[in-house]
Design a protein around this motif. Structure first.
Motif, PDB file in Angstrom:
ATOM      1  N   VAL A 220      -0.411 -27.379 -20.190  1.00  0.00           N
ATOM      2  CA  VAL A 220       1.040 -27.436 -20.044  1.00  0.00           C
ATOM      3  C   VAL A 220       1.438 -28.308 -18.861  1.00  0.00           C
ATOM      4  O   VAL A 220       2.329 -29.168 -18.972  1.00  0.00           O
ATOM      5  CB  VAL A 220       1.641 -26.021 -19.896  1.00  0.00           C
ATOM      6  CG1 VAL A 220       3.123 -26.105 -19.530  1.00  0.00           C
ATOM      7  CG2 VAL A 220       1.468 -25.237 -21.193  1.00  0.00           C
ATOM      8  N   TYR A 221       0.776 -28.132 -17.724  1.00  0.00           N
ATOM      9  CA  TYR A 221       1.112 -28.954 -16.568  1.00  0.00           C
ATOM     10  C   TYR A 221       0.804 -30.432 -16.829  1.00  0.00           C
ATOM     11  O   TYR A 221       1.559 -31.322 -16.411  1.00  0.00           O
ATOM     12  CB  TYR A 221       0.385 -28.462 -15.318  1.00  0.00           C
ATOM     13  CG  TYR A 221       1.165 -27.387 -14.586  1.00  0.00           C
ATOM     14  CD1 TYR A 221       2.346 -27.707 -13.922  1.00  0.00           C
ATOM     15  CD2 TYR A 221       0.734 -26.069 -14.568  1.00  0.00           C
ATOM     16  CE1 TYR A 221       3.074 -26.733 -13.256  1.00  0.00           C
ATOM     17  CE2 TYR A 221       1.453 -25.084 -13.905  1.00  0.00           C
ATOM     18  CZ  TYR A 221       2.631 -25.421 -13.255  1.00  0.00           C
ATOM     19  OH  TYR A 221       3.357 -24.447 -12.612  1.00  0.00           O
ATOM     20  N   GLY A 222      -0.295 -30.695 -17.506  1.00  0.00           N
ATOM     21  CA  GLY A 222      -0.598 -32.077 -17.850  1.00  0.00           C
ATOM     22  C   GLY A 222       0.464 -32.688 -18.745  1.00  0.00           C
ATOM     23  O   GLY A 222       0.907 -33.824 -18.533  1.00  0.00           O
ATOM     24  N   ASP A 223       0.891 -31.936 -19.733  1.00  0.00           N
ATOM     25  CA  ASP A 223       1.922 -32.412 -20.663  1.00  0.00           C
ATOM     26  C   ASP A 223       3.243 -32.667 -19.938  1.00  0.00           C
ATOM     27  O   ASP A 223       3.881 -33.721 -20.129  1.00  0.00           O
ATOM     28  CB  ASP A 223       2.119 -31.367 -21.763  1.00  0.00           C
ATOM     29  CG  ASP A 223       3.162 -31.776 -22.785  1.00  0.00           C
ATOM     30  OD1 ASP A 223       3.004 -32.834 -23.423  1.00  0.00           O
ATOM     31  OD2 ASP A 223       4.153 -31.031 -22.949  1.00  0.00           O
ATOM     32  N   LEU A 224       3.654 -31.733 -19.092  1.00  0.00           N
ATOM     33  CA  LEU A 224       4.917 -31.888 -18.374  1.00  0.00           C
ATOM     34  C   LEU A 224       4.854 -33.038 -17.372  1.00  0.00           C
ATOM     35  O   LEU A 224       5.840 -33.777 -17.191  1.00  0.00           O
ATOM     36  CB  LEU A 224       5.292 -30.589 -17.661  1.00  0.00           C
ATOM     37  CG  LEU A 224       5.588 -29.389 -18.565  1.00  0.00           C
ATOM     38  CD1 LEU A 224       5.952 -28.169 -17.725  1.00  0.00           C
ATOM     39  CD2 LEU A 224       6.688 -29.692 -19.561  1.00  0.00           C
ATOM     40  N   TYR A 225       3.705 -33.219 -16.726  1.00  0.00           N
ATOM     41  CA  TYR A 225       3.569 -34.334 -15.788  1.00  0.00           C
ATOM     42  C   TYR A 225       3.677 -35.668 -16.516  1.00  0.00           C
ATOM     43  O   TYR A 225       4.378 -36.585 -16.060  1.00  0.00           O
ATOM     44  CB  TYR A 225       2.247 -34.253 -15.036  1.00  0.00           C
ATOM     45  CG  TYR A 225       2.000 -35.497 -14.209  1.00  0.00           C
ATOM     46  CD1 TYR A 225       2.624 -35.671 -12.977  1.00  0.00           C
ATOM     47  CD2 TYR A 225       1.167 -36.517 -14.685  1.00  0.00           C
ATOM     48  CE1 TYR A 225       2.431 -36.830 -12.232  1.00  0.00           C
ATOM     49  CE2 TYR A 225       0.969 -37.677 -13.943  1.00  0.00           C
ATOM     50  CZ  TYR A 225       1.606 -37.823 -12.726  1.00  0.00           C
ATOM     51  OH  TYR A 225       1.426 -38.972 -12.006  1.00  0.00           O
ATOM     52  N   ILE A 226       2.980 -35.798 -17.629  1.00  0.00           N
ATOM     53  CA  ILE A 226       3.000 -37.057 -18.383  1.00  0.00           C
ATOM     54  C   ILE A 226       4.422 -37.394 -18.825  1.00  0.00           C
ATOM     55  O   ILE A 226       4.880 -38.540 -18.689  1.00  0.00           O
ATOM     56  CB  ILE A 226       2.051 -36.966 -19.599  1.00  0.00           C
ATOM     57  CG1 ILE A 226       0.599 -36.910 -19.126  1.00  0.00           C
ATOM     58  CG2 ILE A 226       2.268 -38.137 -20.556  1.00  0.00           C
ATOM     59  CD1 ILE A 226      -0.388 -36.496 -20.204  1.00  0.00           C
ATOM     60  N   LYS A 227       5.144 -36.412 -19.331  1.00  0.00           N
ATOM     61  CA  LYS A 227       6.513 -36.653 -19.785  1.00  0.00           C
ATOM     62  C   LYS A 227       7.440 -37.001 -18.620  1.00  0.00           C
ATOM     63  O   LYS A 227       8.303 -37.870 -18.737  1.00  0.00           O
ATOM     64  CB  LYS A 227       7.032 -35.424 -20.530  1.00  0.00           C
ATOM     65  CG  LYS A 227       6.355 -35.205 -21.878  1.00  0.00           C
ATOM     66  CD  LYS A 227       6.815 -33.910 -22.531  1.00  0.00           C
ATOM     67  CE  LYS A 227       6.184 -33.753 -23.909  1.00  0.00           C
ATOM     68  NZ  LYS A 227       6.549 -32.451 -24.540  1.00  0.00           N
ATOM     69  N   THR A 228       7.251 -36.329 -17.491  1.00  0.00           N
ATOM     70  CA  THR A 228       8.081 -36.618 -16.326  1.00  0.00           C
ATOM     71  C   THR A 228       7.781 -38.019 -15.786  1.00  0.00           C
ATOM     72  O   THR A 228       8.695 -38.749 -15.374  1.00  0.00           O
ATOM     73  CB  THR A 228       7.855 -35.568 -15.228  1.00  0.00           C
ATOM     74  OG1 THR A 228       8.166 -34.269 -15.751  1.00  0.00           O
ATOM     75  CG2 THR A 228       8.737 -35.831 -14.023  1.00  0.00           C
TER      76      THR A 228
END
Length: 393
Positions: free
Chosen positions: A277-285
């Protein structure tokens, strides 16, 4: 550190130091609302309020992209201050876009000398403030809603309708002029210190030399950049809020969160779900950040063209800014909501104040519907047609 500005840039270094100061009581101020007077004092002491004023008139001569990255930096901890800082420059630059060269130069010089903070009372939709022509200009009666920054302003950008012709006029006037009453009654769920409530005008005198010479029907492309400025501020509030929420959530997860009973791990950060989840949110941000940088470059390019800006150049900038705005708002809403899933139940308390990130983004996305910007981009992609200049495009 993720999302860090270049510390070798003195303006960014100053903004980062201010962001740390703003963070100290950001949660408490969000709950209290009202006027960020101490924070305004810090802004004035920093010298950042003159960034866009040309050096010849006493300012720093910087570009919009510098301002917007600082908007983003402040919004990491306080969306209200990011919004106020960015909108200050939009109101300040109104004379450059809507007035004569002499008016703009005069306002730049006086604003730099007085270290003025600017507020906005030029709401685009509301026809609630009317001016009666008199010998020395106009007398204004009525009110304006959504007056961001008015509660702490030294000077105001104001718009009204001529009572006889219904034509819209614009001017810059002191915030303490007789007859102006700032209600400071903003009660939105977010952006609680922006002062975006109502300002009442009772027999307020506006002199001829304060009225800008702008006319919608004859506006040149460069004179229609105001929505680019405002939309760029908002999209960077979105991006900064997403960055700040993600960083705050990471710290909480590392330091406080406990693993779920069925996770099979000793530490919350070792849970594959949490990592994903953190990886996904970081990439999108990070993607939203890159689009925001591209949009800021588009605004820089359009502003630098000045009176030579063509309709096609304006149109290309409009698409880049609209695309960044849509994506930034979408990702910011996702990030500021989903962080609670990976922080856990103990994170969702008033004392932590993590909800302010979502509330700040949510209220602005409602004032700036993604649906219509997405259609603007889609229309251009299918037909090549650029949007007609308007209040939000």
């Amino acid at each position: 550190m993720p999302f860090e500005l270049d510390p070798s840039n003195p303006f960014f270094a100053s903004a980062a130091a201010l962001r740390q100061r703003f963070a100290e009581d950001a949660v408490a101020r969000d709950k209290a609302g009202g006027r960020p007077t101490a924070q305004l004092r810090l802004l004035k002491e920093s010298g950042l309020l003159t960034l866009l004023i040309p050096k010849a008139h006493g300012g720093q001569g910087e570009r919009w992209s510098t301002v917007l990255k600082i908007v983003r930096e402040f919004a990491k901890v306080d969306g209200s201050l990011g919004h106020l800082f960015g909108y200050h420059f939009s109101a300040l630059q109104a004379a450059h876009l809507r007035g004569t060269a002499e008016q703009a130069a005069d306002i730049y010089r006086r604003s730099a000398a007085g270290n003025w903070f600017w507020g906005n009372t030029a709401n685009s939709f509301s026809k609630s403030l009317f001016g009666q022509p008199v010998a020395d200009g106009y007398v204004l009666n009525g009110y304006r809603p959504f007056t961001s920054g008015s509660h702490i302003a030294d000077y105001l950008h104001v718009a009204w309708e001529d009572r006889d012709t219904n034509l819209r006029h614009f001017a810059a006037i002191p915030a303490d002029r007789a007859g102006i009453r700032v209600e400071d009654d903003w009660d939105g769920i977010g952006q609680r210190q922006t002062g975006s409530g109502r300002v009442n005008y009772t027999n307020v005198q506006v002199h001829h030399d304060e009225v800008f010479r702008f006319r919608v029907e004859t506006a040149e492309p460069y004179q229609t950049l105001t929505p680019f400025q405002q939309q760029s501020v908002l999209l960077n509030v979105f991006v900064g809020s997403a960055q700040g929420a993600l960083l705050a959530a990471r710290d909480y997860t590392v330091e406080t969160s406990r693993p779920w009973i069925d996770s099979g791990v000793e530490r919350h950060v070792d849970d594959p779900w949490i990592k994903r989840v953190y990886g996904d949110l970081y990439i999108k941000t990070q993607a939203a950040t890159q689009l925001a940088d591209d949009a800021a470059a588009a605004l820089d390019e359009a502003a630098a063209r000045g009176r030579d800006l063509t309709e096609a150049e304006r149109g290309r900038a409009a698409i880049r800014i609209a695309a960044a705005n849509v994506y930034a708002g979408t990702i910011a809403l996702e990030v500021t909501s989903q962080i609670f899933e990976v922080m856990g139940a103990r994170s969702a308390t008033n004392a932590n104040g993590f909800d302010r990130f979502w509330r700040n983004v949510r209220i602005h996305t409602l004032h700036n519907p993604a649906e219509y910007k997405t259609r603007t981009v889609g229309t251009w992609f299918l037909t090549g047609d650029y949007p007609t200049p308007g209040a939000f495009r």
